[in-house]
Design an enzyme around this catalytic site. Structure first.
Site, PDB file in Angstrom:
ATOM      1  N   GLU A  88       0.815  -1.215   0.000  1.00  0.00           N
ATOM      2  CA  GLU A  88       0.000   0.000   0.000  1.00  0.00           C
ATOM      3  C   GLU A  88       0.848   1.266   0.000  1.00  0.00           C
ATOM      4  OE1 GLU A  88      -2.583  -3.298   1.279  1.00  0.00           O
ATOM      5  OE2 GLU A  88      -0.566  -2.630   1.881  1.00  0.00           O
ATOM      6  N   HIS A  93      -8.632  -5.345  11.229  1.00  0.00           N
ATOM      7  CA  HIS A  93      -9.297  -5.189   9.936  1.00  0.00           C
ATOM      8  C   HIS A  93     -10.625  -4.440  10.065  1.00  0.00           C
ATOM      9  CE1 HIS A  93      -6.332  -8.130   8.815  1.00  0.00           C
ATOM     10  NE2 HIS A  93      -6.764  -8.195   7.572  1.00  0.00           N
TER      11      HIS A  93
END
Length: 326
Positions: A60, A129
């Site tokens: 990312e 998450h």
């Protein structure tokens, strides 16, 4: 108007903007060959090819930086994060580089980049998450943030974000991808301005300020409250930054009571900022204290029962409303 899913609305927005502007492209993990982790980019690789729909490594920080560099030379990247919890790996790029480049370059470089993907808790994904990142990014000058909760808002806000000359975060909701709603046909242009809230239900007794995951909770609460003769107005912020403060103040000035339902934790949260703005701008309009419904201040449990206990819900919103209305 036709009924389509939130997922389809996002797909249409991506396709329309990529087709409209040759500088627009989509990049991210599994967006091309796999058609997207949540199938938002379904069919786009076949339609536009691998130079416009680009699979990236699981890095990312790397591909967020690549997107910022592309924006500096005139392209308009759309960067998908498989979840905004993973955007924390690219925090340096999103916080230090994208929003500061225009000022630090003396106005030489706009950064017309869109970061998009699911944000907030979904279902039993565990603590790492399930982050709701809106308050982290709302603290950063130079970033714009929208939180579409309906298919129509998802399409209109994403298209507007792609055309903006600044970095914009489109924080989607994973649990909504299959939700259906009415959206204009593709031949009718749909652009929803950033910073424009919408009243999703008219009311006169109390305002429920909400966004993203808390919109359906607020609407459910309002319907149940109506049985108890409490008429709740539901105001969907749609954008976190810019914040449509006039819409909030106008609604609260009408109802004189307000509950803020937020998907993030309360400490240093969005509700704290809105509460401050209400009391500093229209304190005399309030007939009761501002109340907030948010996550509990704990890491998100994996256990389903504990997760439900931690999250905001319609029942908690109803209890807060009754506390200030009954």
């Amino acid at each position: 108007m036709r009924e389509i899913t939130y997922r389809q609305a996002l797909n249409e927005a991506l396709a329309e903007e990529i087709e409209r502007d040759p500088n627009v492209f989509l990049m991210g993990e599994e967006v091309a060959e796999y058609n997207g982790a949540y199938k938002v980019s379904q069919g786009l690789l076949d339609r536009f090819g691998p130079t416009r729909i680009i699979d990236t490594p699981i890095s990312e920080n790397g591909f967020a930086g690549l997107g910022i560099g592309a924006a500096m030379v005139g392209l308009r990247p759309i960067v998908e994060f498989m979840t905004f919890s993973f955007s924390l790996v690219a925090f340096d790029q999103i916080v230090n580089n994208a929003p500061n480049m225009l000022t630090m370059s003396g106005g030489q470089f706009n950064i017309p980049i869109t970061f998009r993907g699911p944000n907030g808790p979904a279902h039993q994904l565990g603590a790492t998450h399930s982050h709701a990142t809106e308050c982290l990014y709302a603290n950063v000058p130079g970033l714009k943030i929208c939180t579409p909760a309906t298919p129509r808002d998802a399409k209109g806000l994403l298209k507007t974000a792609v055309r903006d000359n600044n970095p914009v975060l489109v924080l989607e909701t994973e649990l909504f991808y299959s939700h259906k709603g009415l959206v204009e046909p593709p031949e009718q242009e749909l652009l929803i301005p950033l910073g424009q809230a919408e009243i999703k239900r008219e009311g006169k007794d109390v305002t429920i300020v909400c966004y993203a995951q808390t919109l359906p909770m607020a609407l459910t609460a309002a319907e149940q409250l109506a049985r108890d003769k409490i008429d709740a107005e539901v105001l969907d912020l749609r954008s976190i930054k810019p914040l449509d403060l006039p819409a909030v103040l106008n609604s609260v000035s009408k109802t004189h009571r307000v509950v803020i339902a937020e998907q993030d934790r309360p400490f240093c949260g969005l509700g704290a900022e809105i509460s401050f703005r209400i009391q500093s701008e229209i304190f005399d309009e309030l007939d009761a204290p501002v109340l907030r419904v948010a996550q509990e201040e704990v890491p998100m449990p994996y256990n389903e029962t504990l997760e439900k206990a931690v999250l905001p819900n319609a029942e908690k919103i109803i209890a807060a409303v009754k506390k200030i209305c009954v």
